[in-house]
Design an enzyme around this catalytic site. Structure first.
Site, PDB file in Angstrom:
ATOM      1  N   SER A  60       0.831  -1.207   0.000  1.00 40.82           N
ATOM      2  CA  SER A  60       0.000   0.000   0.000  1.00 40.82           C
ATOM      3  C   SER A  60       0.860   1.248   0.000  1.00 40.82           C
ATOM      4  O   SER A  60       2.080   1.184   0.213  1.00 40.82           O
ATOM      5  CB  SER A  60      -0.934   0.023   1.227  1.00 40.82           C
ATOM      6  OG  SER A  60      -0.180   0.171   2.413  1.00 40.82           O
ATOM      7  N   ILE A 100       3.160   4.419  -0.437  1.00 44.21           N
ATOM      8  CA  ILE A 100       4.406   4.695  -1.157  1.00 44.21           C
ATOM      9  C   ILE A 100       5.082   3.407  -1.594  1.00 44.21           C
ATOM     10  O   ILE A 100       5.635   3.323  -2.695  1.00 44.21           O
ATOM     11  CB  ILE A 100       5.346   5.536  -0.272  1.00 44.21           C
ATOM     12  CG1 ILE A 100       4.748   6.917  -0.017  1.00 44.21           C
ATOM     13  CG2 ILE A 100       6.721   5.689  -0.922  1.00 44.21           C
ATOM     14  CD1 ILE A 100       5.507   7.729   1.013  1.00 44.21           C
ATOM     15  N   SER A 150      11.834  10.427   7.248  1.00 42.43           N
ATOM     16  CA  SER A 150      10.814  11.474   7.312  1.00 42.43           C
ATOM     17  C   SER A 150      11.464  12.792   7.678  1.00 42.43           C
ATOM     18  O   SER A 150      12.441  12.817   8.441  1.00 42.43           O
ATOM     19  CB  SER A 150       9.756  11.112   8.357  1.00 42.43           C
ATOM     20  OG  SER A 150       8.929  12.214   8.643  1.00 42.43           O
ATOM     21  N   TYR A 154       8.165   8.300  16.631  1.00 40.93           N
ATOM     22  CA  TYR A 154       8.350   8.022  15.199  1.00 40.93           C
ATOM     23  C   TYR A 154       9.460   8.899  14.628  1.00 40.93           C
ATOM     24  O   TYR A 154      10.347   8.419  13.903  1.00 40.93           O
ATOM     25  CB  TYR A 154       7.039   8.276  14.466  1.00 40.93           C
ATOM     26  CG  TYR A 154       7.074   8.085  12.973  1.00 40.93           C
ATOM     27  CD1 TYR A 154       6.915   6.830  12.406  1.00 40.93           C
ATOM     28  CD2 TYR A 154       7.240   9.174  12.117  1.00 40.93           C
ATOM     29  CE1 TYR A 154       6.924   6.653  11.029  1.00 40.93           C
ATOM     30  CE2 TYR A 154       7.246   9.022  10.747  1.00 40.93           C
ATOM     31  CZ  TYR A 154       7.094   7.757  10.202  1.00 40.93           C
ATOM     32  OH  TYR A 154       7.105   7.591   8.836  1.00 40.93           O
ATOM     33  N   LYS A 200      13.116   7.884  12.992  1.00 40.77           N
ATOM     34  CA  LYS A 200      13.561   8.338  11.672  1.00 40.77           C
ATOM     35  C   LYS A 200      14.935   9.009  11.753  1.00 40.77           C
ATOM     36  O   LYS A 200      15.726   8.916  10.815  1.00 40.77           O
ATOM     37  CB  LYS A 200      12.515   9.274  11.061  1.00 40.77           C
ATOM     38  CG  LYS A 200      11.189   8.583  10.761  1.00 40.77           C
ATOM     39  CD  LYS A 200      11.394   7.401   9.821  1.00 40.77           C
ATOM     40  CE  LYS A 200      10.149   6.607   9.560  1.00 40.77           C
ATOM     41  NZ  LYS A 200      10.349   5.522   8.588  1.00 40.77           N
ATOM     42  N   THR A 244      -1.370   8.996   2.238  1.00 41.41           N
ATOM     43  CA  THR A 244      -1.338   7.541   2.315  1.00 41.41           C
ATOM     44  C   THR A 244      -2.308   7.052   3.383  1.00 41.41           C
ATOM     45  O   THR A 244      -2.687   7.806   4.286  1.00 41.41           O
ATOM     46  CB  THR A 244       0.068   7.039   2.681  1.00 41.41           C
ATOM     47  OG1 THR A 244       0.372   7.457   4.024  1.00 41.41           O
ATOM     48  CG2 THR A 244       1.124   7.575   1.719  1.00 41.41           C
TER      49      THR A 244
END
Length: 333
Positions: free
Chosen positions: A49, A51, A175, A201, A205, A234
């Site tokens: 799904s 990217i 990100s 998160y 990254k 997304t």
């Protein structure tokens, strides 16, 4: 300082991370993707799904052999069927692995090395943003297990296979959120303080960026890169950040726009000529730190980070597994 970082990051994002930012950058793109990659193999995690799927589709259209590493079998098979139907390329394979399960990731990578003679490109795309602290079977925090340990174990285990292949590359999807984070070596798994899934998160990254830089130094035969796809529409963004998704609306990039730099890094000759270990956005390497943001790490902090990853990986893989009673512990370097 965190207020400064966040303000600068958001203003920069409005100008560069949106759909308009991509369209402005694309005016300077060369025709670097007018290539055929028949005979080259690509592994993409999280390929069913968003990217990841757009990346798999683009590579399949260019003739590449695609290995889709996915968690959900039904969704993966559905995505594979669509990719084969649209691209006309039947060399698309599904592998079911949950990237949050550290030992399972290692077992998959070890089995893949035995089954396939080469792997030209590894694309670490899978990721998660869990807003409540959870742990996996190895007692690793789930965001960290997926976004950092999964990437570390998969890449490290496949490096020998990549080194034997022609023009090997490793691309990790990071990100721009990592720009507001400094590597926290004393709390890799967010055990102290208030648990903020968005910031955890972003910290993961940042960890990916540091990992990429260290791999580039350690394995000069392989071209390593890490990239920011921009703010993309997304399913993961709409689920994990619903307020942000609603606020940005049509300003979000399409999945194809988000995947563009991944595909460029994976396929183009121009990307291979860039210095290994850099952070990319819209086909250009960009700074991995905001000005005056104090997010740089010392060599001692980076060494501590790498040592902790190796220790955690060894511990996870040395745990008994009833399905593989004689499995040996891998050597990470």
């Amino acid at each position: 300082m965190s207020l400064y970082r966040n303000a600068i990051w958001f203003l920069n994002g409005i100008h560069h991370y949106t759909r308009k930012g991509y369209e402005a950058a694309a005016k300077d793109f060369d025709k670097d993707l007018d290539v055929s990659v028949v005979g080259r193999s690509f592994m993409i995690t999280g390929a069913n799904s968003g990217i990841g799927r757009a990346t798999a589709m683009a590579i399949a259209k260019k003739g590449g052999t695609v290995h889709m590493v996915c968690r959900n079998k039904d969704k993966a098979e559905e995505a594979r069927a669509d990719i084969v139907n649209v691209s006309g390329n039947t060399e698309v394979y599904v592998h079911i692995v949950d990237m949050s399960e550290t030992r399972k990731v290692w077992e998959f990578a070890e089995a893949f090395k035995k089954q396939y003679p080469s792997l030209n490109v590894l694309i670490n795309n899978a990721g998660c943003m869990v807003h409540k602290r959870e742990v996996n079977a190895e007692r690793l925090e789930k965001n960290f297990a997926t976004n950092t340990m999964g990437v570390y174990v998969l890449t490290q285990t496949l490096i020998p296979l990549l080194q034997k292949s022609r023009d090997p590359r490793v691309i990790t999807v990071s990100s721009g959120g990592m720009l507001v984070q400094k590597l926290r070596v004393n709390d890799l798994q967010s055990e102290t303080g208030c648990f903020d899934g968005v910031m955890v998160y972003a910290q993961n990254k940042r960890q990916q960026v540091v990992l990429t830089q260290q791999w580039a130094k350690a394995y000069p035969v392989i071209h390593f890169s890490v990239m920011h796809p921009g703010w993309v529409d997304t399913p993961a963004v709409s689920t994990s950040m619903p307020q942000f998704h609603q606020m940005m609306g049509d300003r979000l990039r399409s999945v194809e726009q988000g995947a563009d730099t991944i595909v460029w890094l994976a396929l183009s000759r121009a990307a291979a000529r860039t210095r290994s270990g850099q952070f990319f956005q819209d086909r250009k390497h960009v700074p991995a730190h905001l000005p005056l943001a104090w997010t740089h790490s010392s060599s001692e902090e980076i060494q501590s980070f790498m040592t902790q990853l190796e220790t955690l990986a060894r511990a996870a893989q040395s745990q008994p597994d009833p399905e593989l009673p004689d499995a040996s512990t891998p050597q990470f370097v």
